[in-house]
Design an enzyme around this catalytic site. Structure first.
Site, PDB file in Angstrom:
ATOM      1  CE  LYS A  42      -5.591  32.870  24.152  1.00  0.00           C
ATOM      2  NZ  LYS A  42      -4.526  32.862  25.187  1.00  0.00           N
ATOM      3  N   GLY A  43      -5.052  33.837  17.457  1.00  0.00           N
ATOM      4  CA  GLY A  43      -4.145  34.400  16.466  1.00  0.00           C
ATOM      5  C   GLY A  43      -4.778  35.332  15.450  1.00  0.00           C
ATOM      6  CD  GLU A  98      -6.249  30.119  11.676  1.00  0.00           C
ATOM      7  OE1 GLU A  98      -6.340  31.167  12.343  1.00  0.00           O
ATOM      8  OE2 GLU A  98      -6.172  28.995  12.195  1.00  0.00           O
ATOM      9  CG  ASP A  99      -3.121  32.811  12.998  1.00  0.00           C
ATOM     10  OD1 ASP A  99      -3.543  31.763  12.439  1.00  0.00           O
ATOM     11  OD2 ASP A  99      -2.634  32.803  14.143  1.00  0.00           O
ATOM     12  CG  ASP A 102       2.314  25.479  10.291  1.00  0.00           C
ATOM     13  OD1 ASP A 102       3.265  25.949   9.680  1.00  0.00           O
ATOM     14  OD2 ASP A 102       2.451  24.659  11.210  1.00  0.00           O
ATOM     15  CE  LYS A 130       5.662  29.243   9.367  1.00  0.00           C
ATOM     16  NZ  LYS A 130       5.941  28.606  10.660  1.00  0.00           N
ATOM     17  CG  ASP A 158       1.127  32.687  20.326  1.00  0.00           C
ATOM     18  OD1 ASP A 158       0.599  32.237  19.296  1.00  0.00           O
ATOM     19  OD2 ASP A 158       1.386  31.985  21.326  1.00  0.00           O
ATOM     20  NE  ARG A 164      -1.804  35.596  21.458  1.00  0.00           N
ATOM     21  CZ  ARG A 164      -1.944  34.457  20.783  1.00  0.00           C
ATOM     22  NH1 ARG A 164      -2.034  34.474  19.488  1.00  0.00           N
ATOM     23  NH2 ARG A 164      -1.981  33.297  21.412  1.00  0.00           N
TER      24      ARG A 164
HETATM   25  P1  IMP Z   1      -2.061  24.033  11.454  1.00  0.00           P
HETATM   26  O1  IMP Z   1      -2.295  24.669  10.090  1.00  0.00           O
HETATM   27  O2  IMP Z   1      -3.160  23.122  11.881  1.00  0.00           O
HETATM   28  O3  IMP Z   1      -0.709  23.373  11.540  1.00  0.00           O
HETATM   29  O4  IMP Z   1      -2.041  25.155  12.587  1.00  0.00           O
HETATM   30  C1  IMP Z   1      -1.853  26.475  12.297  1.00  0.00           C
HETATM   31  C2  IMP Z   1      -1.718  27.240  13.596  1.00  0.00           C
HETATM   32  O5  IMP Z   1      -0.402  27.070  14.133  1.00  0.00           O
HETATM   33  C3  IMP Z   1      -1.883  28.720  13.375  1.00  0.00           C
HETATM   34  O6  IMP Z   1      -3.226  29.118  13.532  1.00  0.00           O
HETATM   35  C4  IMP Z   1      -0.958  29.324  14.414  1.00  0.00           C
HETATM   36  O7  IMP Z   1      -1.661  29.488  15.618  1.00  0.00           O
HETATM   37  C5  IMP Z   1       0.115  28.283  14.620  1.00  0.00           C
HETATM   38  N1  IMP Z   1       1.347  28.625  13.867  1.00  0.00           N
HETATM   39  C6  IMP Z   1       1.852  27.983  12.795  1.00  0.00           C
HETATM   40  N2  IMP Z   1       2.980  28.551  12.354  1.00  0.00           N
HETATM   41  C7  IMP Z   1       3.217  29.610  13.166  1.00  0.00           C
HETATM   42  C8  IMP Z   1       4.256  30.615  13.225  1.00  0.00           C
HETATM   43  O8  IMP Z   1       5.213  30.690  12.408  1.00  0.00           O
HETATM   44  N3  IMP Z   1       4.133  31.538  14.209  1.00  0.00           N
HETATM   45  C9  IMP Z   1       3.116  31.521  15.109  1.00  0.00           C
HETATM   46  N4  IMP Z   1       2.125  30.607  15.089  1.00  0.00           N
HETATM   47  C10 IMP Z   1       2.186  29.650  14.130  1.00  0.00           C
HETATM   48 MG    MG Z   2      -4.211  30.224  15.243  1.00  0.00          MG
END
Ligand code: IMP
Ligand code: MG
Length: 178
Positions: A42-43, A98-99, A102, A130, A158, A164
């Protein structure tokens, strides 16, 4: 809700300015192409809905919901698709929106899944990244802002499904989640 925010990291105005620049660039890069913008729910829903209004060329949108296996472990598992696309992507240039990038695990797996369906191209647009948390390299064609290793919320992001609807990106107070 505002009391839970330690600091506003990216203001509404900064977001708007960045989206305008990104939209302009995307409009130039995809001119004359069959663009499909895919948002990861949803992000990324808030970001996508604002971004597409800064894109001036024809496009279509679709949505996916994904969750990755083995998150936090060193091996990148595969991705579980909870809601898939409604269309065949073979004739499209895909732009994943994508939001936040990470660890990169979810996104890198999703790219593989989409590429296996033979679209014309797959590229990624992330509002935030990040770098300190990166585990897997994901090439970002469009990147909004780099953020520090703090938990950020707002503008679609979120904590426990809340925050959100904040119009800015803020750092959540540690006492909320610790
Ligand atoms: P990854 O890159 O597979 O670790 O996952 C990324 C997802 O983790 C993002 O789409 C967000 O939904 C969630 N996420 C990572 N860091 C944050 C944060 O600082 N705040 C909120 N959601 C986060
Ligand atoms: Mg997300």
């Amino acid at each position: 809700m505002l009391n839970d925010i330690k600091e506003v990291l990216i203001s509404e105005q900064q977001l708007n300015q960045k989206l305008s620049e990104m939209g302009k660039q995307i409009s130039e890069d995809y001119k004359g192409k069959n663009l499909l913008v895919i948002s990861i729910l949803k992000g990324a829903a808030v970001f996508m809905s604002d971004l597409i209004r800064h894109i001036t060329i024809p496009l279509q949108i679709d949505f996916m919901v994904a969750s990755s296996y083995g998150k936090g472990s060193t091996t990148s598992g595969s991705v579980k698709i909870i809601k898939d696309l409604d269309i065949d992507v073979r004739d499209y240039e895909i732009l994943i929106v994508e939001d936040i990038l990470d660890s990169g695990i979810t996104l890198s797996n999703l790219i593989k899944v989409l590429q296996s369906r033979n679209p014309k191209s797959v590229k990624v647009c992330a509002l935030l990244s990040k770098p300190s948390r990166k585990q897997v390299e994901v090439p970002l064609e469009y990147e909004g802002f780099e953020v520090p290793d703090e938990f950020v919320v707002g503008y679609g992001l979120d904590y426990a499904e809340y925050y959100r609807n904040l119009p800015f990106i803020g750092i959540l107070k540690e006492e909320i989640y610790s």
